[in-house]
Design an enzyme around this catalytic site. Structure first.
Site, PDB file in Angstrom:
ATOM      1  N   HIS A  76      -7.711  -5.835   7.763  1.00  0.00           N
ATOM      2  CA  HIS A  76      -7.437  -4.805   8.761  1.00  0.00           C
ATOM      3  C   HIS A  76      -7.655  -5.370  10.165  1.00  0.00           C
ATOM      4  O   HIS A  76      -8.771  -5.683  10.566  1.00  0.00           O
ATOM      5  CB  HIS A  76      -8.281  -3.542   8.584  1.00  0.00           C
ATOM      6  N   HIS A 110       0.866  -1.187   0.000  1.00  0.00           N
ATOM      7  CA  HIS A 110       0.000   0.000   0.000  1.00  0.00           C
ATOM      8  C   HIS A 110       0.901   1.236   0.000  1.00  0.00           C
ATOM      9  O   HIS A 110       1.163   1.828   1.043  1.00  0.00           O
ATOM     10  CB  HIS A 110      -0.908  -0.005   1.233  1.00  0.00           C
ATOM     11  N   GLU A 144      -2.611  -1.684  -3.131  1.00  0.00           N
ATOM     12  CA  GLU A 144      -3.686  -0.920  -2.521  1.00  0.00           C
ATOM     13  C   GLU A 144      -3.387   0.571  -2.626  1.00  0.00           C
ATOM     14  O   GLU A 144      -2.220   0.979  -2.576  1.00  0.00           O
ATOM     15  CB  GLU A 144      -3.833  -1.278  -1.040  1.00  0.00           C
TER      16      GLU A 144
END
Length: 241
Positions: free
Chosen positions: A191, A43, A70
């Site tokens: 997450h 990410h 991401e």
């Protein structure tokens, strides 16, 4: 079995804290694959405080499993990075530029026009698209209207409430997963999933295709070793079968 994609952002954070190349991000990613990971996630953020844009090119050229990038498609540099590397999957996340970590999903109703355009852009390059969403059936339904291939359920609320009442914690995710299945959308999650809450989540949501885990997995590896930790997370995903 649900696939495990290891997010290596935290390895890059550690490397960047001293400069140089220790730990070696690419080697860690390759080791994660060798130890059983089904994919690698990164990410990158505009300030490159962990994953650098150059890392993405190096990883794409070297890894053998699925590559997942991401980021926020409202950043032109991110969009170009994805198009240049053509990962197996791009996960679109509505992070602000200075945001510490992801903390909410897309409003797929309000952002529908923008997301349609972005999803179409990536799909034309044969890149699978996943939208990061909160566990709300309305958001999943609107994600379908956006044309996405998958949604990634934001699991911080589940992780936070798991130890108090796991049945209550999983309930909105079950509803969102049911909606996704009815609409024919693939389902990912991520997450704050960890060795304590992952097995139950995977057991309750058998249509789960992929989880992306970074912070907890890398933290556990400090105590348990990377090879053992990847194996333990994989067992969480398969223990219920």
């Amino acid at each position: 079995m649900t696939k495990l994609s290891v997010n290596v952002n935290k390895i890059a954070t550690l490397r960047n804290s001293r400069g140089g190349n220790n730990p070696n991000l690419l080697q860690v990613a390759l080791d994660c694959e060798r130890f059983g990971a089904d994919g690698i996630t990164v990410h990158p953020r505009p300030d490159e405080r962990h994953i650098r844009y150059a890392d993405v090119f190096e990883l794409k050229a070297a890894i053998h499993t699925e590559f997942n990038i991401e980021g926020n498609p409202k950043e032109d540099k991110f969009v170009q990075l994805v198009l240049d590397n053509k990962p197996a999957q791009v996960t679109l996340v509505p992070d602000a530029t200075d945001q510490l970590t992801s903390n909410h999903g897309w409003d797929t109703i309000r952002e529908q026009s923008f997301l349609k355009d972005m999803i179409s852009l990536f799909q034309k390059e044969n890149i699978r698209v996943s939208l990061f969403v909160d566990p709300l059936s309305d958001m999943v339904k609107a994600a379908k209207d956006c044309g996405t291939d998958r949604v990634e359920l934001y699991t911080e609320a589940y992780a936070k409430d798991f130890h108090q009442d796991k049945v209550r914690a999983i309930a909105p995710y079950l509803a969102a997963a049911k909606t996704a299945k009815e609409l024919g959308i693939g389902l990912n999650a991520g997450h704050d999933l960890d060795l304590h809450n992952l097995a139950y989540f995977a057991q309750q949501i058998p249509d789960l295709l992929e989880v992306s885990i970074g912070h907890a997995l890398i933290s556990d590896a400090l105590y348990l070793g990377l090879q053992n930790t990847v194996a333990m997370y994989k067992r969480c995903l398969g223990a219920w079968q």
